[in-house]
Every structure is written in structure tokens, then in C-alpha cells.
Design a protein around this motif. Structure first.
Motif, short mmCIF file in Angstrom:
data_model
loop_
_atom_site.label_atom_id
_atom_site.label_comp_id
_atom_site.label_asym_id
_atom_site.label_seq_id
_atom_site.Cartn_x
_atom_site.Cartn_y
_atom_site.Cartn_z
N THR A 178 44.08 -39.70 19.52
CA THR A 178 44.30 -41.14 19.33
C THR A 178 43.39 -41.99 20.21
O THR A 178 43.18 -43.17 19.93
CB THR A 178 45.75 -41.50 19.64
N GLY A 179 42.86 -41.40 21.28
CA GLY A 179 42.03 -42.18 22.21
C GLY A 179 42.84 -43.13 23.06
O GLY A 179 42.30 -44.04 23.68
N GLY A 180 44.16 -42.93 23.11
CA GLY A 180 45.04 -43.77 23.91
C GLY A 180 46.18 -42.96 24.48
O GLY A 180 46.35 -41.78 24.15
N GLY A 181 46.99 -43.59 25.32
CA GLY A 181 48.13 -42.91 25.91
C GLY A 181 49.36 -42.94 25.02
O GLY A 181 49.34 -43.48 23.91
N ALA B 175 42.60 -39.31 27.27
CA ALA B 175 41.94 -40.43 26.60
C ALA B 175 40.92 -41.09 27.52
O ALA B 175 39.81 -41.43 27.09
CB ALA B 175 42.99 -41.46 26.16
N GLU B 176 41.29 -41.24 28.80
CA GLU B 176 40.38 -41.84 29.78
C GLU B 176 39.13 -40.99 29.95
O GLU B 176 38.00 -41.50 30.02
CB GLU B 176 41.09 -41.99 31.12
N GLY B 177 39.32 -39.68 30.01
CA GLY B 177 38.19 -38.78 30.20
C GLY B 177 37.21 -38.82 29.05
O GLY B 177 36.00 -38.81 29.24
N ILE B 178 37.75 -38.88 27.82
CA ILE B 178 36.86 -38.89 26.65
C ILE B 178 36.13 -40.23 26.53
O ILE B 178 35.02 -40.31 26.02
CB ILE B 178 37.65 -38.54 25.37
#
Length: 417
Positions: free
Chosen positions: A73-76, A216-219
Motif C-alpha cells: 500500500t505504501g502506507g501504514g 512503507a518509509e523504507g521503500i
């Protein structure tokens, strides 16, 4: 290539792939967790060593689901809940998570201060709590995500001190093996209560939020393509598995240490981490005592940024604030304000009538209420093709998730009964 060099290169390659999973697993062994494991060993000896084998696959499965959600999702979890579920569910999580996490932070700060006071008795513990809180705030605000993540990863080394302590004492290894692989269950209030405490300590909702957000933060920080392919998922699973294994090994050795040293010597009641360290000193010697105290301080520096960071990301995703540990303070003031407020309130708790033990009990109760609900939500998200596409749960993941839910639900009911 010579075998030692090949092994070294392979080990180094694996270490480079480790990140959020290792940090998440290691932060689970915070000072409050150490107090729980110490009490388990002191009260029941080796009888609860087998729980480390049970919690490992459950933790690994749940954290893998959360990590996969973050990658896809690219999010938490908070942003996923906000975008796809009724808002009252998200608000319920925030209402219960904020006091639970703040109480946990307060207990951890108190544990760090008490451990530092044991090493340096001339300085009062409250001075150490203030200094440690200030240092953590400065580190979180002024260090970007990549540097902070690297520092947290290497801070995990401090947990290795707990693996060393049993080898400085007379350990009955045959008894250790028997209690590890042959479960011993006592159907009484104290034993069931300790089981609830161990489950609540190892499978905590804030870890779910942190894991998803950090993936998500890492990507986002990566310059590579954002396609979540098999290699990315494989590296993530390796990271999570090693992190959770590391966490459970540390848990195992803390129970082992206190079960081997304190239990046979009649020390059966450990309410704080400093009591565990002090109890070790006359029996196991100054080295074990010092190593135990150093480990408490190191794990506090590792766990508190995770606790406060998970809370801040939760609020930022809910209110659409600029977020990210990679941003400067001026770029994400509300995001960092939540971290500072949580740490300051946690510090101030130590100057009230709420003891660290009471803080842990209250936070455990709040975690106990939210854990079964969050586990169900994570299971629903990770099986939802509209959100996850082809990266939905496998049958094994669903089975492990269902077992985790039933155990946490039982723990929550037992907590109130």
C-alpha cells in the motif's frame, strides 16, 4: 574462496538486508518486557521457557502481514484503515493506543533511569530519566530516518548481553532442554496471569503499526523501482523472521537467567527491572549484574523511539500531516510534536503516584482490549484483494493469524476474569 571468508561475506550480506523487522523484534524486548520475562523466570523457574517457541511463529506471521501491507500500500496501518474502513475503527485504535503507549514509554524511561542508577549510585535515578528523555528527543528530531534506522539496528547488539549471563552461572542445561521442548502448564491464577503478560508483551498492537509504516518509509527512501516483487517480499520475510527470532531468543535467555539464578535461591517476586538486576548481584556476581543493567539501558534507547514513532505516524496518517523521520522538524512540526509530547508525558508519569509496575498493568489491559480487534483487521486487510492485489495471505498465514487471534482473545478475557 576459503570457507571462513565465504561465511563472513554471506553473513554480511544477510545483515545488510535486515532493517525494520530486526528493529521491531528487538524493540519488543524493552525494559518493561524484560521485567515480565524476569518475573516469569523468578516465579516459575524454567517452566515457561517453552513459551518462546510458541510466540515466535505467531509474532513472525503477524509482523510479516503488517510488513506486506506497508510494502504493497505504501502506507501504514492507520492510512489503510482511514482509506478502506469505517473511521470509528481508526479512532478506537487511537483512543486506546495513546494512553497504552504513553504508559509503556513511562515504564521504560523509569527502568532505564533505575538501571543507570544501579551502575552509578551517586546520581539519582530521576536525573537519568530526564537526561535519557532529552537524548532520545534530540536523536529523533535531528537524525534523518536512514541514520536513525542504522543506529537502531546496531543498538540491537546490546540485547546480546542477556545471552552471555547464563554462561557465567551454573546452568542445568538438561533441565533447560526438557522445559523448552516439553510444555508445562499450571491451571492456576498466577500461571495464567503470567501467560497473559507474556502474550501481551510479545504481541503488541504498536508493533503492528510500526512495522507497516517502516516498510512503507523504507521503500519511499529507496531509489529503486517501487514494484513489490518476489525478491522484495523474500527479503522482507527474512528480515521479519530474523527479527522475531532474535526477540524470542532474548526472551528465552532472560527467563533462563532468572529461572536459573533467582528461582532456586528463593527470589520469586520481581516487579521491576532493577529488582532483577539487584537480585542477580549477590548470586551471579558483579559481571552478570552489570551486563543486565547495561542491557536495560540499551533496550530502552531502542524501544522508546519505536513506541513514540508508531504513535506519531498513527496521528499523522489520520490527520494527513506531513510525516516522516527523514523530514526536518520545520517540515513536520505536528508529527514531531506528538513524539515530544508522548515522551514528556511518559517522563512526568514517573513523578506521580503511578508506579512503573502499575503503568505496565494499565498498558497491558489496553493492549489486551485492542490486540484481538487489530489482529482481525490485519487479517481482513491482508486477505483483501482490492487492497493487496495478488499479495494476499497464504493458507499458512491465515492459520497462524487465526491461532494468534484466539490466543489473544483468550488472554484478553483471562485478563478481566
Amino acid at each position: 574462496m576459503p570457507a571462513p571468508k565465504r561465511i563472513f561475506k554471506k553473513t554480511l550480506s544477510v545483515l545488510k538486508t535486515l532493517g525494520p523487522g530486526l528493529v521491531t523484534g528487538s524493540s519488543d524486548d524493552d525494559p518493561s518486557g524484560i521485567a515480565t520475562y524476569s518475573q516469569a523466570g523468578a516465579q516459575f523457574g524454567f517452566s515457561m521457557l517453552w513459551t518462546a517457541l510458541i510466540t515466535f511463529p505467531l509474532m513472525a506471521s503477524m509482523q510479516e502481514m503488517c510488513a506486506r501491507i506497508g510494502l504493497v500500500t505504501g502506507g501504514g496501518l492507520a492510512s489503510t484503515l482511514k482509506n478502506h474502513y469505517p473511521k470509528w475503527i481508526l479512532w478506537l485504535m487511537i483512543i486506546f493506543s495513546f494512553p497504552a503507549i504513553v504508559l509503556n514509554i513511562g515504564a521504560d524511561i523509569a527502568g532505564m533511569g533505575a538501571a543507570a542508577h544501579l551502575i552509578c549510585p551517586a546520581v539519582p535515578s530521576f536525573i537519568f530519566t530526564i537526561v535519557f528523555t532529552a537524548l532520545i528527543i534530540v536523536a529523533i528530531i535531528y537524525y534523518p530516518y536512514q541514520k536513525l534506522a542504522a543506529a537502531l539496528k546496531w543498538a540491537c547488539i546490546t540485547l546480546l548481553v542477556y545471552l552471555a549471563v547464563p554462561f557465567f552461572t551454573d546452568t542445568k542445561w538438561l533441565s533447560v532442554l526438557r522445559h523448552t521442548f516439553i510444555p508445562n502448564v499450571e491451571f492456576n491464577r498466577d500461571f495464567v496471569g503470567m501467560m497473559v503478560a507474556i502474550l501481551g508483551t510479545t504481541i503488541s498492537p504498536y508493533l503492528f503499526f510500526w512495522q507497516a509504516t517502516m516498510e512503507a518509509e523504507g521503500i519511499k527512501q529507496s531509489k529503486a523501482a517501487l514494484i513489490v516483487d518476489k525478491r522484495v517480499l523474500k527479503d522482507m520475510r527474512k528480515d521479519v523472521d530474523i527479527g522475531m527470532l532474535f526477540s524470542n531468543i532474548v526472551m528465552f535467555f532472560i527467563i533462563l537467567t532468572c529461572g536459573n539464578v533467582l528461582y532456586p535461591n528463593g527470589v520469586h517476586q520481581i516487579e521491576t527491572v532493577e529488582q532483577a538486576a539487584v537480585a542477580l548481584k549477590p548470586i551471579a556476581g558483579n559481571l552478570a549484574y552489570t551486563l543486565f543493567a547495561i542491557g536495560i539501558i540499551g533496550t530502552g534507547f531502542l524501544a522508546i523511539p519505536v513506541l513514540s514513532g508508531s504513535l506519531s505516524y498513527m496521528f499523522a496518517e489520520t490527520f494527513d500531516w506531513d510525516e516522516g523521520l527523514d523530514k526536518k522538524f520545520s517540515q513536520a512540526k505536528p508529527f514531531y510534536a506528538v513524539i515530544v509530547i508522548a515522551l514528556v508525558i511518559g517522563l512526568l508519569i514517573n513523578f506521580t503516584n503511578i508506579t512503573p509496575l502499575q503503568g505496565l498493568i494499565y498498558s497491558a489491559m489496553l493492549y489486551g482490549i485492542t490486540s484481538p480487534v487489530i489482529i482481525l483487521i490485519v487479517l481482513h486487510i491482508s486477505n483483501n484483494r482490492r487492497i493487496m492485489g495478488d499479495n494476499v495471505n497464504s493458507l499458512r498465514s491465515n492459520i497462524m493469524g487465526a491461532i494468534t487471534f484466539l490466543l489473544m482473545l483468550g488472554a484478553a478475557l483471562a485478563l478481566f476474569i
